[in-house]
Enzyme design. Structure first.
Site, short mmCIF file in Angstrom:
data_model
loop_
_atom_site.label_atom_id
_atom_site.label_comp_id
_atom_site.label_asym_id
_atom_site.label_seq_id
_atom_site.Cartn_x
_atom_site.Cartn_y
_atom_site.Cartn_z
N GLU A 1 85.93 -30.70 19.00
CA GLU A 1 85.12 -31.07 20.09
C GLU A 1 84.89 -32.57 19.98
O GLU A 1 83.60 -32.76 20.16
CB GLU A 1 84.26 -29.95 20.19
CG GLU A 1 84.44 -28.75 19.97
CD GLU A 1 83.20 -27.83 20.11
OE1 GLU A 1 82.00 -28.15 19.87
OE2 GLU A 1 83.58 -26.69 20.47
N CYS B 1 76.12 -22.19 23.89
CA CYS B 1 75.00 -23.82 23.86
C CYS B 1 74.87 -24.35 25.04
O CYS B 1 73.69 -24.77 25.51
CB CYS B 1 75.43 -24.61 22.67
SG CYS B 1 77.46 -25.12 23.02
#
Lengths: 650, 650
Positions: free
Chosen positions: A317, A413
């Site tokens: 990521e 998240c």
């Protein structure tokens, strides 16, 4: 005190309050049947339920069983609490407060006597606390809890919340620091530094600032710190795959102040520098602010998408390299853009430069908003600039690129991060420093500041982002004149901008680094900023190979995109001629009301529909096609379909 | 009997003989210090040594220790032996024969009494034989051994080699088949079907054809066959990650004759259909040949790169979907193009269609040749159409795209596969079926066929691929006239082609499906094919999003590319105007002699070198630049540098 009255943003804040928070609360309690999707094709992602509240109940002794979910599952609860705190700051709500209080009570009960909180370790592996910081997210969760407690204290003056945070900070202080016997390192995922700085700002206790500073200064001094800790631990990893990540993944390859390029996991990078910028602004430390500026330049000059998305690869990521901005395999995590907004806000505390607010606005109106559906109940983790449903399904390298927002995510998240950002948007509109007030965002709102001798009120009246006129009514009842810095958005370059006061054009006003400065003495001052709002073409630096010979459109702060729903399939075959007129058209009934851009474009049709792949002649026959663009944030609200931001231009 | 005299190909065959074979022999024996590289960023790839011969020694009881390397490490030895066999067929060589004989002896010693061979299972897990076919590659290795043994028998009449293969085939026959108690399934990696067909062609024993047919017909009838076997096995996987692969990865999602699209691992697909086409051609089964044709259409019309590369993604080294041909993240494994050449050869046995030879030539002159360095001692696994060294280093999603050929690979399937293809190129030049001889490839060579009543000799005289004139001297001493089908390459479309005989243009000759047919009665016949060789622009079907508004160049069978060594960095900024003249220039001293293409092009320079990423104005300033293209196969022979096949066109 600031109250948002903008219809655009009020809709979002009401959505968070009325839909997102109750919905997310049900999800955290596993009280709703939803389909939780993996962010990517990865066995390891827990995807059956959230279990986040139940983890706390077990840790608190109220229930029994095992911990379920990610080792950082607690942070979902903290971010929900933080968002709830902002909602309560905005409007009192007895029921919400009761729920939030119950969360605070539960957290307090799950807190161990020494202040430690972390349901995974309390329940499953109490002996491994702080022993595997590469994966444990213990300080990451702690930081989120501190942020939530500070926000909740500020909203409803909950002493209990503040005590939890202070006790936790004390526990961490007992384990980390330069002293012998303490751990000389930092968490694999930054965030505690932000939480500690907020605790410091609230309480004024320097020990919290000092601890934040310790984490920021120890980071990267020993690039192998985490590796050594893993070896000492010797047990199976808490999260697979992280073990082999290089130090740069955790921003531990260099001391933080030497990190001139954004490396590794994008969310971590912006969280790290948010805290560093906060510390730099708070201390006035020049070395730190220079470091922040260098990193900012690298991100925004070389590693940021036009939508304000960051993170060019799903693998880790992460950031990759300068000008590497693929539109179809990128990550552009919602959280990363939320973090970029956090960073921009702190940069504005270091120095007044409209560029920070430009990026804040870019990320807010585009990637952050795209992170949720218009119904407030579906969320993107990844925000592509180019999406083709069949490719996402059939190319494993694009399995992370969803074309419809899932109801919830295995790693959740983003949704609560977005909730807390949108509910605290009031804090981003202005930057107040001494007698200078910077108006960063154009949002209809009312600001009230208590100053020496009396109040200062600033009322923003505007239909922005729909229209470009922004009227500031300043009522200064304080002893001293104030300076209002009104942002001149970077996107207006080459377009008309004017500033007038009491009907007359302001000619002598200082315009510097993206702000137009107006003095407001005692009494009332009216200033009007007029931005010409019209559809605009953008081109990328030719070093960005993915965008060469392509254009992207914008209107005001919104970046636009083509969607299959309006333009048919194979969007890559569409071409916008260089001379095509761009017509703006408001559509009230479309996507909760959006301004569309219409243009006469072309579609390249295969010259020979039965032809093969390669041909010695021209293969594409241009056929006229009307193109219809919508704002990027509103895509994927009409079922699964293709989308594209950068389109071919001839 | 056919002898290649082409200087271009003789250089390659000599290279294989003098460099590759001795070099690979040393590698297989761990007798040379080299740096073995992983194909991609994957912990699991063994990368310290080959150990392939040592594995056989241990299995044969000549040495002790554990098996090292992949479970399919044996196949590296088999492919080496097969290449050595072709080298011996071409030129007797006592020393090479001695080495090859010793390999045959060693394999015979490692063969178990029941005919089983597989060093991993013999040494490490004898109880798991044939119990985990998803990963074991046991039949894959067996197929390669059969091919090697057949080739070695054909070259030097080694009865021992043939016995090994027949004994092994007998062992497999004992374990697999429709009978009760046998395994009703096929190997996860196809290849045994090819080996069995070769054994059938050599011996005429129908049991081998029947067994091949069994494997081809059982495949995909139960998509969960491998999954069930894994569950029965219950032990840890032999190769991680394969377990979760879907049935399509193994071409087990559907019965083979129902597979209309190329799905899963690209090498497996082409190996599977090579065997199927062989069976179809041998039996004349219409259903099977139709299935082959459908799959061929899907690959070549929708899923093949202009270089003859196949496999659009590294994840599973696999096909993805129609028209999905990214140039920078693809796989295009050398072995997959080698397999595509195998398939084309079998398709030509089914029916005379120049398209098969076109693809054979495309894959051969481009991706296959690119698989090795000009020195014959460095090899690519992945053959990109666009490579940027810094991206390969810093974007984990491109870690598989090497920009310099490694000395050896952790998974070393490609180098010996290439060796055996190049050493048996003789077998691809002509397809002989009854009295029709198809001339598929233009390679200076001498063919001798024994026919009823006397010999048929065909001498090809040509400088091809350097020049376009091909002279066929036919000397027919047999009883019957023969028909020579001379291929008219697909790439000549729109260019001049002529056929003349004894100086006169042939006007009455039949031209059908890519072949020009000439009758040759008793005695001598001369026919000359003239192909106009000139640089040519290609365009892709606009449905290929990666290639839109781009062009690729070719000259004869070669696809061209730009390399940083000739054109500087940031090749994506280079533009070839639509009207730019393409000038061909032979450079004797460059890259062992290559024809270059020169053109007056442009480079888009960032308008503002200090500018940021996005701008409301034009960002690229076109500056004239000479462009110099080289044949794709020759790239990456001048150190690490950028390369690009498809370039922007305006």
């Amino acid at each position: 005190m600031i109250q948002i009255t903008s219809p655009f943003w009020k809709r979002y804040q009401d959505l968070v309050k009325k839909e997102m928070l109750p919905y997310q609360w049900k999800v955290l309690n596993d009280a709703i049947q939803i389909r939780i999707e993996k962010e990517r094709d990865d066995d390891e992602i827990p995807n059956e339920k959230s279990h986040a509240i139940e983890n706390f109940r077990i840790a608190a002794g109220e229930s029994s069983g095992e911990h379920y979910g990610w080792v950082f599952q607690d942070s979902d609860v903290y971010k929900w609490l933080e968002a709830a705190a902002y909602a309560l700051r905005r409007d009192p709500d007895e029921e919400l407060k009761k729920t939030a209080d119950s969360v605070v009570d539960l957290i307090a009960k799950a807190q161990e006597p020494d202040g430690y909180i972390g349901t995974y370790f309390t329940i499953m592996e109490p002996d491994r606390k702080f022993k595997r910081l590469s994966e444990s997210h213990e300080l990451y969760c702690a930081g989120h809890l501190m942020e939530a407690c500070v926000a909740y204290y500020e909203a409803v003056k909950s002493r209990k919340a503040l005590q939890i945070a202070e006790k936790l900070a004390g526990c961490i202080d007992g384990h980390f620091g330069p002293e012998e016997g303490k751990i000389h390192g930092a968490d694999g995922h930054e965030e505690v530094e932000i939480g500690l700085m907020r605790l410091y700002h609230l309480t004024g206790e320097e020990k919290y600032e000092k601890l934040a500073q310790y984490f920021l200064s120890i980071r990267g001094t020993d690039p192998d710190f985490l590796k050594k800790q893993n070896e000492m631990d010797g047990k199976p990893p808490l999260i697979k795959g992280v073990k082999s990540a290089p130090p740069a993944y955790f921003q531990m390859h260099l001391p933080v102040s030497k990190q001139d390029t954004a490396e590794g996991h994008a969310v971590r990078v912006v969280y790290l520098f948010t805290a560093l910028a906060d510390l730099a602004a708070s201390t006035g430390d020049r070395e730190l602010s220079d470091a922040c500026r260098r990193l900012w330049r690298n991100i925004t000059d070389k590693r940021m998408y036009i939508t304000g998305g960051i993170g060019s690869t799903v693998r880790g990521e992460a950031f990759t390299l300068d000008y590497d901005l693929p539109n179809d395999t990128m990550y552009c995590e919602t959280c990363a853009s939320v973090g970029l907004i956090f960073l921009a806000r702190q940069m504005l505390r270091i120095e007044p430069d409209g560029e920070y607010a430009d990026v804040m606005e870019r990320a807010l109106y585009n990637t952050a908003l795209a992170g949720m559906a218009l119904d407030g109940k579906h969320f993107f983790y990844v925000n592509p600039l180019e999406a083709v449903p069949e490719k996402s399904r059939k190319d494993p390298g694009k399995s992370h690129v969803k074309c419809v927002r899932p109801q919830w995510l295995g790693c959740a998240c983003c949704p609560p991060n977005l909730a807390r950002l949108l509910m605290s948007l009031e804090d981003y509109i202005y930057t107040v420093k001494d007698s200078v007030i910077l108006a960063n965002l154009f949002i209809r709102s009312e600001l009230t500041l208590e100053a020496e001798g009396g109040r200062i009120e600033i009322r923003q009246e505007t239909e922005y982002p729909k229209e470009g006129e922004v009227r500031f009514h300043i009522n200064n009842q304080s002893e001293h004149p104030v300076t209002l810095g009104i942002r001149v958005p970077g996107w207006t370059e080459g377009q008309g901008v004017s500033l007038s006061s009491q009907g007359d054009e302001v000619l002598d006003s200082r315009r510097e680094k993206g702000y137009w400065y107006v003095q407001a003495g005692k009494g009332e001052t009216d200033v009007t900023l007029k931005l010409k709002m019209e559809p605009k073409r953008w081109h990328a630096n030719p070093l960005v190979s993915s965008d060469i010979n392509k254009t992207a459109l914008s209107m005001g702060p919104f970046v636009y995109c083509l969607e299959e729903a309006d333009n048919g399939k194979d969007l890559h075959c569409l071409v916008l001629p260089k001379d095509a007129e761009l017509r703006y058209e408001w559509k009230e009934e479309l996507l909760c009301g959006v301004g569309t851009i219409q243009a006469d474009g072309l579609r390249l049709m295969p010259s020979d529909p039965h032809g093969g792949l390669y041909c010695g002649k021209e293969t594409g026959k241009p056929v006229p096609q009307k193109l219809s663009f919508i704002p990027y944030y509103a895509w994927a609200n009409r079922g699964e379909n293709e989308m594209r931001v950068w389109i071919h231009e001839t």
